[in-house]
Design an enzyme around this catalytic site. Structure first.
Site, short mmCIF file in Angstrom:
data_model
loop_
_atom_site.label_atom_id
_atom_site.label_comp_id
_atom_site.label_asym_id
_atom_site.label_seq_id
_atom_site.Cartn_x
_atom_site.Cartn_y
_atom_site.Cartn_z
N VAL A 77 1.01 -1.11 0.22
CA VAL A 77 0.06 -0.05 0.18
C VAL A 77 0.88 1.28 -0.17
CG1 VAL A 77 -1.68 1.22 1.17
CG2 VAL A 77 -1.82 -1.18 1.27
N PRO A 78 1.11 1.86 -1.26
CA PRO A 78 2.17 2.83 -1.40
C PRO A 78 2.13 4.23 -0.92
CG PRO A 78 0.84 2.66 -3.39
CD PRO A 78 0.17 1.55 -2.31
N CYS A 79 2.25 4.17 0.53
CA CYS A 79 2.39 5.28 1.29
C CYS A 79 3.44 6.11 0.72
CB CYS A 79 2.22 5.41 2.67
SG CYS A 79 3.49 4.13 3.32
N HIS A 80 4.70 5.49 0.31
CA HIS A 80 6.06 6.20 -0.16
C HIS A 80 5.96 6.97 -1.20
CE1 HIS A 80 5.79 2.33 -2.53
NE2 HIS A 80 6.40 3.22 -3.50
#
Length: 200
Positions: free
Chosen positions: A169-172
């Protein structure tokens, strides 16, 4: 067999292969009898070893080494279920998709996710993070607008900081409006590495 014989046999060295086979058999038996609520494994990655944990509903947790994998497992045992077991087979697909991602062969994950570690607004934000395309970034403000609450910039930051499924889940991909990285659960080095990987 007397007590001395038993003690001697227990003290005898055990071949690592035999231990691995026994561990695999115990894990398979526990899974077959539905005794495992949380299966976990660790995988190597360019951003260090990652802990993967899953329930029957899907991938529950991805944790960086800096989070202390043992502490993460203890927290899962307290919050979700004490029936936690190293059972890599349940996580084969997640491990394979992560390998493909790090090898530039995958731009989106196709995994069942268990988002039960987050609730309310945090979970809402985390559900929308995969909408940020591979190789792109959005500001915390843009994510707040995406989820329909433009004033909740700080709350978006908290949702990203507490994301239990980083990388997948790409919070980056969420950065500050001025282009600064902002915080990251895996550390700024990991965030930079992931963004560089996707930009390559």
């Amino acid at each position: 067999m007397n007590d001395n014989d038993i003690a001697a046999s227990l003290a005898a060295p055990v071949e690592p292969d035999a231990l691995a086979r026994l561990r695999d058999r115990l894990a398979a038996d526990a899974e077959a009898q539905d005794l495992v609520d949380i299966a976990y494994t660790t995988v190597d990655s360019p951003v260090g070893p990652l802990l993967l944990a899953a329930t029957g509903r899907g991938l529950l947790r991805v944790a960086f080494a800096r989070e202390d994998h043992d502490r993460v497992l203890d927290t899962l045992a307290e919050r979700v279920s004490p029936r936690v077991l190293r059972a890599p087979r349940r996580l084969d697909r997640a491990a394979r998709e992560l390998d493909e991602y790090f090898a530039h062969r995958r731009t989106a994950f196709d995994l069942d996710l268990d988002l039960s570690l987050s609730q309310g607004f945090r979970q809402l934000v985390q559900r929308h993070l995969p909408d940020i395309g591979y190789g792109t970034t959005r500001s915390y403000r843009e994510v707040a607008e995406l989820v329909g609450n433009p004033k909740a910039v700080r709350a978006v930051g908290t949702a990203c900081a507490t994301n239990p499924l980083p990388v997948v889940v790409p919070c980056h991909r969420v950065v500050r409006a001025d282009g600064g990285l902002g915080g990251y659960i895996g550390g700024t080095e990991a965030k930079t590495a992931l963004l560089d990987l996707e930009a390559a």
